[in-house]
Write a protein that holds these residues in place. Sequence first.
Motif, short mmCIF file in Angstrom:
data_model
loop_
_atom_site.label_atom_id
_atom_site.label_comp_id
_atom_site.label_asym_id
_atom_site.label_seq_id
_atom_site.Cartn_x
_atom_site.Cartn_y
_atom_site.Cartn_z
N THR A 1 0.90 -1.16 0.00
CA THR A 1 -0.01 0.00 0.00
C THR A 1 0.87 1.22 0.02
O THR A 1 1.74 1.50 0.97
N CYS B 1 1.73 5.28 0.58
CA CYS B 1 1.01 6.23 1.14
C CYS B 1 1.82 7.64 1.01
O CYS B 1 3.32 7.66 0.88
N SER C 1 -4.05 3.67 0.23
CA SER C 1 -4.02 3.52 1.73
C SER C 1 -5.06 4.67 2.06
O SER C 1 -5.18 5.06 3.49
#
Length: 312
Positions: A11, A13, A98
């Motif tokens: 993920t 971010c 995210s």
Amino acid sequence: MTDRKLLSIVTPCYNEEDNVDELYRRIKAVITGETAYDFEIIFIDNASRDGTVAKVKTLAALDPAVKLIVNTRNFGHIRSPYHGITQSSGAATIYLASDLQDPPEIIPQFIRAWENGYKLVMAIKPVSMGNALVHSLRKSYYRFLDGISDISLLSDSTGFGLYDKEVLDHVREIGDPYPYLRGLICELGYEIKTIPFEQPRRLRGISKNNIYTLYDIAMLGIVSHSKVPIRIAAFFGFLIGFLSILAALGYLVLKLMFWEDFPFGLAPIMIGVFFLFGVQLLFVGILGEYIGSIHTYVQRRPTVVEKERVNF
């Protein structure tokens, strides 16, 4: 040691300090039930300016399955997620954003489809609770891109899905430094299992997408998978040149036939000049997009430069 397969969850971010704790909690709630597999959760941070890195480091200190890559600077919305995916080591890699608009609760559906033999399992969002105008424009773009592409592309996909290691090995071999990943995986020809979901509205934080990033993704998809625009430019150039010659001959004949009564006038000349300038600038811009794509590939710069790694 364990004989269980490792699955990676990646993920990306950037300034997501309000979401990473809940994202981690929801991922853990999902994968706790998947007892047949081990998991690694890779956060790749694109040089966040808030407390995102500190929060992920806290999670990593408590859970060795949490891993963190921190970039030296913001490498953009394409390169950083792509690097994170290529750094995974699992038998399959699950990618999700995210911002919690990619619900982790779909992960078990990905895994079941993968167990049934699909090497690509992609979530698609025919319905979105976000901005209706943006969603409508995206759907129109996907239809347009699919219409002009050499291959059939997956519509309504954000990249949220599961990628088998075999697929990612091919992606790594290609080594595209600025890939349109949603199109690249379609180029490989694997059968794709799609799982529709309703994309929720973003509840915390602000979207990192803006007009420029959306335009960048859109143009990247076009120049990566279609030669139609540049061929239209060439055809249109020939057509305008031919019509210009006909118009010039027509004006010449009319002037010779009606010398005293047929003035040239400035209006048609100015309109023609500005029209041709506009068309030229448009197609020079299209040509520039293709040249820019080639330039990016030829430079062979690193996808990202890492500042640090945690728990690798």
